[in-house]
Write a protein that holds these residues in place. Sequence first.
Motif, PDB file in Angstrom:
ATOM      1  N   THR A 111       0.849  -1.176   0.000  1.00  0.00           N
ATOM      2  CA  THR A 111       0.000   0.000   0.000  1.00  0.00           C
ATOM      3  C   THR A 111       0.889   1.232   0.000  1.00  0.00           C
ATOM      4  OG1 THR A 111      -1.680  -1.163   1.284  1.00  0.00           O
ATOM      5  CG2 THR A 111      -1.823   1.238   1.240  1.00  0.00           C
ATOM      6  N   SER A 116      -4.128   4.411   2.714  1.00  0.00           N
ATOM      7  CA  SER A 116      -4.856   3.662   3.729  1.00  0.00           C
ATOM      8  C   SER A 116      -5.226   4.646   4.831  1.00  0.00           C
ATOM      9  CB  SER A 116      -4.022   2.503   4.292  1.00  0.00           C
ATOM     10  OG  SER A 116      -2.884   2.985   4.968  1.00  0.00           O
ATOM     11  N   THR A 118      -6.724   4.958   9.062  1.00  0.00           N
ATOM     12  CA  THR A 118      -7.095   4.371  10.353  1.00  0.00           C
ATOM     13  C   THR A 118      -7.753   5.477  11.166  1.00  0.00           C
ATOM     14  OG1 THR A 118      -5.188   2.903  10.292  1.00  0.00           O
ATOM     15  CG2 THR A 118      -6.266   3.183  12.425  1.00  0.00           C
TER      16      THR A 118
END
Length: 123
Positions: A111, A116, A118
Amino acid sequence: MPHLSVDVHEPDLAGREAALIARLTDAVAEVYGAWARDVAVVRLHGVPPGRWGIGGVPAPAPAPAVTFGVREGAFARPDMIAALATGVTDAIAGVLGDHVRDGVTIEFTGTREGRSATGGKLR
């Protein structure tokens, strides 16, 4: 943050979940360092008999298959990827038995930074 999704034949997994999670986390921390222990994510997927096929037929006792998500930059360090492959395979064989070792497959997926998130924050 390393993410491991592990497909395991349910009869092999039952009762060994905690040990497998612990050993896989240990394997990640041995390569990345102690900081990774708190952020390593391990998801175990038990696959019932008859629901895993190889070569067009149900496999009687398939070896675990791992999808291991890492930052794309890790691929610039083939030594790290090799150490992760060895450590993860050793962890699985250590918990499930050495008879699965030769069949364990690991797919490393990378990635890129910023692809990405969180907690709603890009990583």
